[in-house]
Design a protein around this motif. Structure first.
Motif, short mmCIF file in Angstrom:
data_model
loop_
_atom_site.label_atom_id
_atom_site.label_comp_id
_atom_site.label_asym_id
_atom_site.label_seq_id
_atom_site.Cartn_x
_atom_site.Cartn_y
_atom_site.Cartn_z
N GLY A 1 1.07 -0.99 0.09
CA GLY A 1 -0.25 -0.28 -0.26
C GLY A 1 0.79 1.13 0.04
O GLY A 1 -0.20 2.37 -0.07
N ASP A 2 1.95 0.74 0.42
CA ASP A 2 2.78 1.96 0.45
C ASP A 2 3.83 1.91 -0.64
O ASP A 2 5.07 3.42 -0.59
CB ASP A 2 3.96 2.32 1.59
N CYS A 3 3.71 1.24 -2.02
CA CYS A 3 4.26 1.49 -2.68
C CYS A 3 4.37 2.74 -3.91
O CYS A 3 2.78 3.58 -3.47
CB CYS A 3 4.65 0.79 -3.75
N ALA A 4 5.25 3.81 -4.40
CA ALA A 4 5.09 4.71 -5.42
C ALA A 4 3.17 4.31 -6.54
O ALA A 4 2.67 5.18 -6.15
CB ALA A 4 5.78 5.00 -6.39
N ALA A 5 3.27 2.79 -6.97
CA ALA A 5 1.83 3.12 -7.96
C ALA A 5 0.85 2.70 -7.27
O ALA A 5 -0.48 3.97 -7.47
CB ALA A 5 2.31 1.87 -8.45
N ALA A 6 0.51 2.21 -6.45
CA ALA A 6 -0.52 2.48 -4.53
C ALA A 6 -0.58 3.66 -4.60
O ALA A 6 -1.79 4.19 -4.27
CB ALA A 6 -0.34 1.56 -3.73
N ARG A 7 0.35 4.80 -4.43
CA ARG A 7 -0.43 5.80 -4.04
C ARG A 7 -0.40 7.46 -5.14
O ARG A 7 -1.17 8.07 -4.50
CB ARG A 7 1.05 6.42 -3.10
N ALA A 8 -0.28 7.01 -6.30
CA ALA A 8 -0.52 7.25 -7.51
C ALA A 8 -1.43 7.15 -7.24
O ALA A 8 -2.38 7.94 -8.20
CB ALA A 8 0.90 7.06 -8.66
N ALA A 9 -1.60 5.95 -7.64
CA ALA A 9 -3.91 5.69 -8.27
C ALA A 9 -4.93 5.98 -7.51
O ALA A 9 -5.48 6.26 -7.63
CB ALA A 9 -3.19 4.18 -7.95
N ALA A 10 -4.22 5.99 -6.16
CA ALA A 10 -5.09 6.34 -5.09
C ALA A 10 -5.50 7.63 -5.19
O ALA A 10 -6.95 8.31 -4.56
CB ALA A 10 -4.28 6.43 -3.66
N HIS A 11 -4.39 8.71 -5.75
CA HIS A 11 -5.14 10.07 -5.91
C HIS A 11 -5.31 10.88 -7.02
O HIS A 11 -5.79 12.06 -7.20
CB HIS A 11 -3.49 10.78 -5.60
N ALA A 12 -5.46 9.75 -8.26
CA ALA A 12 -5.35 10.11 -9.35
C ALA A 12 -7.09 9.79 -9.82
O ALA A 12 -7.60 9.07 -9.06
CB ALA A 12 -4.49 9.00 -10.74
N GLN A 13 -6.76 10.23 -11.04
CA GLN A 13 -9.11 9.88 -11.65
C GLN A 13 -9.15 8.75 -12.37
O GLN A 13 -7.41 8.25 -12.80
CB GLN A 13 -8.81 11.56 -12.45
N ASP A 14 -10.22 7.84 -12.47
CA ASP A 14 -10.11 6.75 -13.09
C ASP A 14 -9.94 7.46 -14.75
O ASP A 14 -9.62 8.05 -14.84
CB ASP A 14 -11.61 6.80 -12.76
N ASP A 15 -9.15 5.94 -15.45
CA ASP A 15 -8.93 6.23 -16.42
C ASP A 15 -8.02 7.21 -15.99
O ASP A 15 -7.27 7.75 -17.63
CB ASP A 15 -10.03 5.94 -17.93
N ASP A 16 -6.65 8.09 -15.62
CA ASP A 16 -6.24 9.02 -15.20
C ASP A 16 -4.54 8.44 -15.68
O ASP A 16 -3.93 9.50 -16.15
CB ASP A 16 -6.82 10.20 -14.66
#
Length: 251
Positions: A37-52
């Motif tokens: 949950g603390d990896c870069a991809a998880a953090r980025a996905a949590a804050h990005a808009q869907d399909d973005d």
């Protein structure tokens, strides 16, 4: 092994511990990933808009036997990354658990929590991500080729994948002379192959066997031996290998 990269997002972890611990493909062709949950991809996905959020997953295919140059091929899958949310989380967790029932999947319980907390022994909670495939490519012994999303979605897992490592190790340990004898099936190239003092099976799938021949000076080449027809299980594999060995013995 696989890695997940988000262009423009730097992952400070150089240990490989932030890589997906397991993955599977949905019937629609999306890739489900379980990541820390603390990896870069998880953090980025949590804050990005869907399909973005665009992402690239790189898969490295490593031979499960001890040979020089063990990497058999690489594949890349690029697309759009989103967290698995709401009612889709239970369905995604069941699909992952069905195909990866042991090991790190103990973390799926955390990934299903509405607000995942720290795991056991201080481990960070897990997150499930979905990669909607936009394009792909494979680079292996036969060259580099693009993969269309529809072809990726319709591809079926090889029926021998769960047994490949064990089968290759068995062939090398118990049938090394017969594997080396497959040189006889290589025609003119068999004369060169006949000088080789080591033959190691490095790949096995429903279509055939890949063998690496190496001489005392560590010069090597790979040869592919196709089965008469694709095999569907280990029983058919035994018969196909018998046909190959018999054909080599009569040359």
């Amino acid at each position: 092994m696989a890695s997940l990269n988000v262009p423009g997002v730097e992952d400070p972890d150089e240990t490989g511990l932030s890589a997906p611990v397991c993955r599977t493909v949905t019937p629609d062709g999306d890739v489900l990933l379980l990541v820390p949950g603390d990896c870069a991809a998880a953090r980025a996905a949590a804050h990005a808009q869907d399909d973005d959020l665009t992402a690239v997953m790189e898969i490295t295919d490593v031979a499960p036997v001890s040979v020089p140059h063990r990497i058999r091929g690489r594949a890349w899958v690029a697309g759009w990354l989103t967290p698995v949310r709401n009612e889709q989380r239970a369905e995604a967790a069941m699909l992952l658990a069905e195909r990866h029932p042991v090991g790190e999947l103990l973390g799926i319980g955390e990934a299903l929590q509405p607000d995942p907390g720290p795991g056991m022994y201080g481990r960070t909670a897990w997150m499930m991500l979905r990669l909607e495939v936009g394009e792909g490519a494979v680079d292996d012994l036969w060259g580099a080729e693009p993969i269309e999303p529809d072809d990726f979605a319709h591809a079926a897992p090889d029926p021998l994948i769960a047994h490949e490592a064990e089968l290759l190790q068995h062939l090398h340990a118990a049938h090394s002379e017969q594997v080396r004898g497959l040189c006889a099936l290589l025609g003119d190239r068999g004369e060169v192959c006949g000088l080789r003092d080591r033959a190691v099976p490095v790949g096995l799938d429903r279509f055939g066997l890949r063998v690496r021949f190496t001489d005392a000076e560590q010069r090597s080449f790979d040869a592919r031996f196709d089965f008469p027809e694709p095999v569907r299980d280990v029983a058919e594999l035994r018969r196909a290998m018998h046909v190959l060995f018999e054909a080599a013995a009569t040359e």
